[in-house]
Design a protein around this motif. Structure first.
Motif, PDB file in Angstrom:
ATOM      1  N   ALA A  20       0.867  -1.175   0.000  1.00  0.00           N
ATOM      2  CA  ALA A  20       0.000   0.000   0.000  1.00  0.00           C
ATOM      3  C   ALA A  20       0.903   1.225   0.000  1.00  0.00           C
ATOM      4  O   ALA A  20       1.728   1.392   0.906  1.00  0.00           O
ATOM      5  CB  ALA A  20      -0.899   0.011   1.227  1.00  0.00           C
ATOM      6  N   THR A  47      -1.631  -1.136  -3.817  1.00  0.00           N
ATOM      7  CA  THR A  47      -2.768  -0.334  -3.380  1.00  0.00           C
ATOM      8  C   THR A  47      -2.295   1.106  -3.368  1.00  0.00           C
ATOM      9  O   THR A  47      -1.418   1.474  -2.583  1.00  0.00           O
ATOM     10  CB  THR A  47      -3.248  -0.747  -1.978  1.00  0.00           C
ATOM     11  N   ALA A  66      -1.307  -0.990 -10.436  1.00  0.00           N
ATOM     12  CA  ALA A  66      -2.249  -0.891  -9.323  1.00  0.00           C
ATOM     13  C   ALA A  66      -3.311  -1.977  -9.351  1.00  0.00           C
ATOM     14  O   ALA A  66      -3.851  -2.318 -10.402  1.00  0.00           O
ATOM     15  CB  ALA A  66      -2.923   0.476  -9.331  1.00  0.00           C
ATOM     16  N   ARG A  68      -5.603  -1.689  -6.538  1.00  0.00           N
ATOM     17  CA  ARG A  68      -6.633  -1.046  -5.710  1.00  0.00           C
ATOM     18  C   ARG A  68      -6.307   0.441  -5.596  1.00  0.00           C
ATOM     19  O   ARG A  68      -5.138   0.839  -5.582  1.00  0.00           O
ATOM     20  CB  ARG A  68      -6.669  -1.693  -4.321  1.00  0.00           C
TER      21      ARG A  68
END
Length: 271
Positions: A20, A47, A66, A68
């Motif tokens: 992330a 993410t 990506a 998310r």
């Protein structure tokens, strides 16, 4: 403790597939050079977290980096839609993209909670919206003192935060000023951080209203002049408004986009 490093080295250490990643910067100081290096390194299944996904995330999404997107607004500022983002959401190209939508206030409060070591933040800003019903990180909560119904948002603790700033000294203390967003909060909330700067100097001269990130709060500092282009860095570079207008046509067509990425990102060495 901050370490001075070349951008490819810093990002290779800080960002891994599946992480992330928050790349913050509001209107200016947007870390485009770092995003391009992530594309060159072939990062996948990220993410992506950002208050205002604009061209920087359109490029990462279109390049297939990506899985998310966590965000509070998405568009090409002053121009229109993000066509690579729309293509991913509507047609799964170049792959499917999950989305998690918040308000600006919700995103900032999530960063603040993460930076503060708290599990969630509380605010009134979601009243009257349907986001609570479609976003798992938003939940109703009752104030134990007044009984008021409020909204809780879970903390954001990115694996990595990447930002751009004007200056750093040789110890890795970072100085940024002008229109800022949630850069400080994102860095303090993240497990790892990379800061690109316009220049590394022997001493940081005081600037009114500047934010200082101390060297112990930053992991890597990379000198990347022009690293925010086509956005700008107050006191150093100007915004390339023509590029944002051109991007609308570049990003509408998949093959035109691919050609642009090949010529302007994959075919370019990191600074």
């Amino acid at each position: 403790m901050a370490r001075l490093a070349a951008l490819p080295e810093a990002l290779a250490a800080a960002v891994r597939d599946g992480d992330a990643v928050a790349m913050e910067g509001f209107t200016h100081l947007i870390p485009h050079a770092a995003a391009h290096e992530l594309i060159r390194q072939g990062r996948r299944d990220l993410t992506l977290i950002r208050m205002t996904p604009d061209v920087i995330y359109d490029q990462l999404i279109g390049a297939g980096c990506a899985a998310r997107l966590v965000f509070s607004w998405g568009g090409n500022p002053g121009v229109g839609s993000l066509h690579r983002l729309r293509d991913a959401v509507e047609h799964d190209w170049p792959r499917d993209l999950a989305i998690e939508e918040h308000s600006h206030a919700g995103m900032v409060n999530r960063y603040v909670a993460g930076a503060s070591g708290l599990p969630f933040a509380v605010l009134r800003g979601y009243a009257g919206t349907d986001l609570e019903g479609v976003t798992d990180s938003i939940a109703p909560i009752t104030c134990p003192f007044t009984g008021e119904r409020l909204t809780a948002v879970s903390a954001l603790n990115p694996d990595a935060a990447v930002i751009h700033a004007q200056r750093a000294d040789r110890e890795g203390n970072v100085q940024l000023w002008g229109i800022v967003g949630a850069q400080k909060e994102a860095v303090l909330a993240a497990a790892r951080s990379v800061v690109t700067v316009e220049e590394i100097v022997d001493e940081l001269a005081p600037v009114p209203g500047a934010i200082l990130l101390p060297h112990w709060a930053v992991d890597w500092v990379c000198e990347v002049p022009g690293g925010a282009a086509p956005s700008y860095a107050a006191g150093y570079t100007d915004r390339d408004n023509d590029f944002y207008r051109r991007w609308d046509a570049i990003s509408r067509d998949r093959e035109t986009f691919r050609s642009w990425i090949d010529a302007n990102v994959l075919g370019v060495q990191a600074k």
